[in-house]
Design a protein around this motif. Sequence first.
Motif, PDB file in Angstrom:
ATOM      1  N   GLY A  16     136.354  60.527  -5.902  1.00  0.00           N
ATOM      2  CA  GLY A  16     136.574  61.903  -6.328  1.00  0.00           C
ATOM      3  C   GLY A  16     137.758  62.530  -5.633  1.00  0.00           C
ATOM      4  O   GLY A  16     138.267  62.015  -4.633  1.00  0.00           O
ATOM      5  N   THR A  17     138.192  63.657  -6.178  1.00  0.00           N
ATOM      6  CA  THR A  17     139.268  64.466  -5.598  1.00  0.00           C
ATOM      7  C   THR A  17     138.641  65.580  -4.778  1.00  0.00           C
ATOM      8  O   THR A  17     137.636  66.170  -5.188  1.00  0.00           O
ATOM      9  N   MET A  18     139.227  65.897  -3.610  1.00  0.00           N
ATOM     10  CA  MET A  18     138.645  66.962  -2.787  1.00  0.00           C
ATOM     11  C   MET A  18     139.687  67.546  -1.845  1.00  0.00           C
ATOM     12  O   MET A  18     140.687  66.907  -1.506  1.00  0.00           O
ATOM     13  N   ASN A  19     139.436  68.792  -1.442  1.00  0.00           N
ATOM     14  CA  ASN A  19     140.199  69.423  -0.377  1.00  0.00           C
ATOM     15  C   ASN A  19     139.804  68.797   0.953  1.00  0.00           C
ATOM     16  O   ASN A  19     138.629  68.496   1.185  1.00  0.00           O
ATOM     17  N   PHE A  20     140.795  68.621   1.838  1.00  0.00           N
ATOM     18  CA  PHE A  20     140.495  68.206   3.202  1.00  0.00           C
ATOM     19  C   PHE A  20     140.743  69.399   4.120  1.00  0.00           C
ATOM     20  O   PHE A  20     141.054  70.497   3.668  1.00  0.00           O
ATOM     21  N   ALA A  21     140.594  69.191   5.417  1.00  0.00           N
ATOM     22  CA  ALA A  21     140.643  70.300   6.354  1.00  0.00           C
ATOM     23  C   ALA A  21     141.971  71.043   6.315  1.00  0.00           C
ATOM     24  O   ALA A  21     142.009  72.264   6.488  1.00  0.00           O
ATOM     25  N   GLU A  22     143.074  70.316   6.120  1.00  0.00           N
ATOM     26  CA  GLU A  22     144.375  70.957   6.121  1.00  0.00           C
ATOM     27  C   GLU A  22     144.484  71.948   4.962  1.00  0.00           C
ATOM     28  O   GLU A  22     143.911  71.747   3.892  1.00  0.00           O
ATOM     29  N   ALA A  23     145.270  73.004   5.161  1.00  0.00           N
ATOM     30  CA  ALA A  23     145.302  74.106   4.203  1.00  0.00           C
ATOM     31  C   ALA A  23     145.731  73.683   2.808  1.00  0.00           C
ATOM     32  O   ALA A  23     145.185  74.167   1.813  1.00  0.00           O
ATOM     33  N   ASP A  24     146.703  72.806   2.703  1.00  0.00           N
ATOM     34  CA  ASP A  24     147.283  72.509   1.391  1.00  0.00           C
ATOM     35  C   ASP A  24     147.247  71.030   1.035  1.00  0.00           C
ATOM     36  O   ASP A  24     147.985  70.576   0.168  1.00  0.00           O
ATOM     37  N   TYR A  25     146.380  70.265   1.706  1.00  0.00           N
ATOM     38  CA  TYR A  25     146.264  68.831   1.454  1.00  0.00           C
ATOM     39  C   TYR A  25     145.089  68.541   0.522  1.00  0.00           C
ATOM     40  O   TYR A  25     143.982  69.046   0.740  1.00  0.00           O
ATOM     41  N   VAL A  26     145.335  67.759  -0.494  1.00  0.00           N
ATOM     42  CA  VAL A  26     144.296  67.359  -1.439  1.00  0.00           C
ATOM     43  C   VAL A  26     144.275  65.837  -1.544  1.00  0.00           C
ATOM     44  O   VAL A  26     145.321  65.212  -1.775  1.00  0.00           O
ATOM     45  N   MET A  27     143.087  65.240  -1.356  1.00  0.00           N
ATOM     46  CA  MET A  27     142.894  63.814  -1.620  1.00  0.00           C
ATOM     47  C   MET A  27     142.649  63.664  -3.118  1.00  0.00           C
ATOM     48  O   MET A  27     141.687  64.222  -3.653  1.00  0.00           O
ATOM     49  N   THR A  28     143.504  62.929  -3.793  1.00  0.00           N
ATOM     50  CA  THR A  28     143.527  62.913  -5.250  1.00  0.00           C
ATOM     51  C   THR A  28     143.050  61.566  -5.795  1.00  0.00           C
ATOM     52  O   THR A  28     143.661  60.524  -5.539  1.00  0.00           O
ATOM     53  N   ASN A  29     141.944  61.614  -6.534  1.00  0.00           N
ATOM     54  CA  ASN A  29     141.402  60.436  -7.209  1.00  0.00           C
ATOM     55  C   ASN A  29     140.866  60.886  -8.558  1.00  0.00           C
ATOM     56  O   ASN A  29     139.701  61.275  -8.676  1.00  0.00           O
ATOM     57  N   THR A  30     141.700  60.878  -9.577  1.00  0.00           N
ATOM     58  CA  THR A  30     141.313  61.362 -10.893  1.00  0.00           C
ATOM     59  C   THR A  30     140.387  60.359 -11.581  1.00  0.00           C
ATOM     60  O   THR A  30     140.362  59.171 -11.226  1.00  0.00           O
ATOM     61  N   PRO A  31     139.624  60.797 -12.590  1.00  0.00           N
ATOM     62  CA  PRO A  31     138.802  59.846 -13.337  1.00  0.00           C
ATOM     63  C   PRO A  31     139.606  58.680 -13.903  1.00  0.00           C
ATOM     64  O   PRO A  31     139.155  57.525 -13.856  1.00  0.00           O
ATOM     65  N   GLY A  32     140.797  58.957 -14.432  1.00  0.00           N
ATOM     66  CA  GLY A  32     141.624  57.878 -14.960  1.00  0.00           C
ATOM     67  C   GLY A  32     142.040  56.896 -13.892  1.00  0.00           C
ATOM     68  O   GLY A  32     142.019  55.670 -14.104  1.00  0.00           O
ATOM     69  N   MET A  33     142.452  57.408 -12.733  1.00  0.00           N
ATOM     70  CA  MET A  33     142.854  56.544 -11.623  1.00  0.00           C
ATOM     71  C   MET A  33     141.673  55.708 -11.142  1.00  0.00           C
ATOM     72  O   MET A  33     141.812  54.497 -10.904  1.00  0.00           O
ATOM     73  N   LEU A  34     140.501  56.320 -11.008  1.00  0.00           N
ATOM     74  CA  LEU A  34     139.327  55.594 -10.536  1.00  0.00           C
ATOM     75  C   LEU A  34     138.892  54.518 -11.524  1.00  0.00           C
ATOM     76  O   LEU A  34     138.477  53.422 -11.125  1.00  0.00           O
ATOM     77  N   THR A  35     139.000  54.816 -12.816  1.00  0.00           N
ATOM     78  CA  THR A  35     138.661  53.812 -13.821  1.00  0.00           C
ATOM     79  C   THR A  35     139.591  52.612 -13.727  1.00  0.00           C
ATOM     80  O   THR A  35     139.153  51.459 -13.738  1.00  0.00           O
ATOM     81  N   ALA A  36     140.892  52.890 -13.610  1.00  0.00           N
ATOM     82  CA  ALA A  36     141.869  51.799 -13.517  1.00  0.00           C
ATOM     83  C   ALA A  36     141.664  50.976 -12.250  1.00  0.00           C
ATOM     84  O   ALA A  36     141.640  49.732 -12.290  1.00  0.00           O
ATOM     85  N   MET A  37     141.524  51.639 -11.110  1.00  0.00           N
ATOM     86  CA  MET A  37     141.342  50.917  -9.854  1.00  0.00           C
ATOM     87  C   MET A  37     140.026  50.159  -9.844  1.00  0.00           C
ATOM     88  O   MET A  37     139.953  49.008  -9.385  1.00  0.00           O
ATOM     89  N   GLY A  38     138.964  50.791 -10.348  1.00  0.00           N
ATOM     90  CA  GLY A  38     137.662  50.139 -10.379  1.00  0.00           C
ATOM     91  C   GLY A  38     137.677  48.871 -11.213  1.00  0.00           C
ATOM     92  O   GLY A  38     137.089  47.850 -10.833  1.00  0.00           O
TER      93      GLY A  38
END
Length: 302
Positions: free
Chosen positions: A135-157
């Motif tokens: 999943g995609t989520m905010n991390f502790a830093e103010a403007d940092y986002v860990m990005t894992n879109t459904p399309g990306m996860l499907t392809a990687m999976g």
Amino acid sequence: MPLNMNKDVFITCAVTGSGGTQDRSPHVPRSPKQIADSAIAAAKAGAAIVHCHVRDPETGAPSRDLALYREVTERIRDSDTDVVLNLTAGMGGDIVFGNVESPLPTREGTDMIGATERVAHVAECLPEICTLDCGTMNFAEADYVMTNTPGMLTAMGRMMTDLGVKPEIEAFDTGHLWYAKQLVTDGVLDSPALVQLCMGVPWGAPDDLNTFMAMVNNVPDDWTFSAFGLGRNQMAYVAAAVLAGGNVRVGLEDNLWLEKGVLAENYQLVERAQSIIENMGARVIGPAEVREKLGLTKRARK
């Protein structure tokens, strides 16, 4: 609800991570040799699985260098210590936005690459397990986002499944478990799946027990799960995970301290976890039993 304590528990050691901990403890391994040696020591202490990132040997900064992954993998496989290798596939989905009035262009620290490149080291090294941050989520830093879109996860999976590498779903909130179940329904991931419940990572699932049990109750009964809590709650979550029917993760990726004022080494955290598990009346299982439980095939150096 009744207890569903796990009597046969495996320990995962998260050896180094990618966080900015390299200058906060001299025990955080940086070079491939240090990472492999620390992983081997953790395995000798009782860890059945070692979860590895790589870092720039000079600076300690997180890296995606295939040569570093290859060296870590070969050093572990060439050792006389049996352990299940789990490589991260979480790198390459980082966005650091500009300020709140001008979010674009993105700032230094952004590292966004395609699905094939994110899995390149997995295809190269063929570990038994690799992580899939679901999943995609905010991390502790103010403007940092860990990005894992459904399309990306499907392809990687799909790539991981096709390679014969078992994904370890890293779930930082209940919605990540919801999507993981969809990936299984869609045939992207095989069932039963393997899940790591990541508790106390800002701003995912907080590490209180009500939230933890909500996470546990969203894991399908036939799946295998482990759990960890960050920092001071790492050992408390060893006990909580076992009581809830799961397995445990410890290591310097998640916590630097053995006790107040005492910096830990990975093997010491594994030893402490093993002591807790065994004093609860459970048994710590080794890599051979983990492979049988999870349907893994031991891999040798290519």
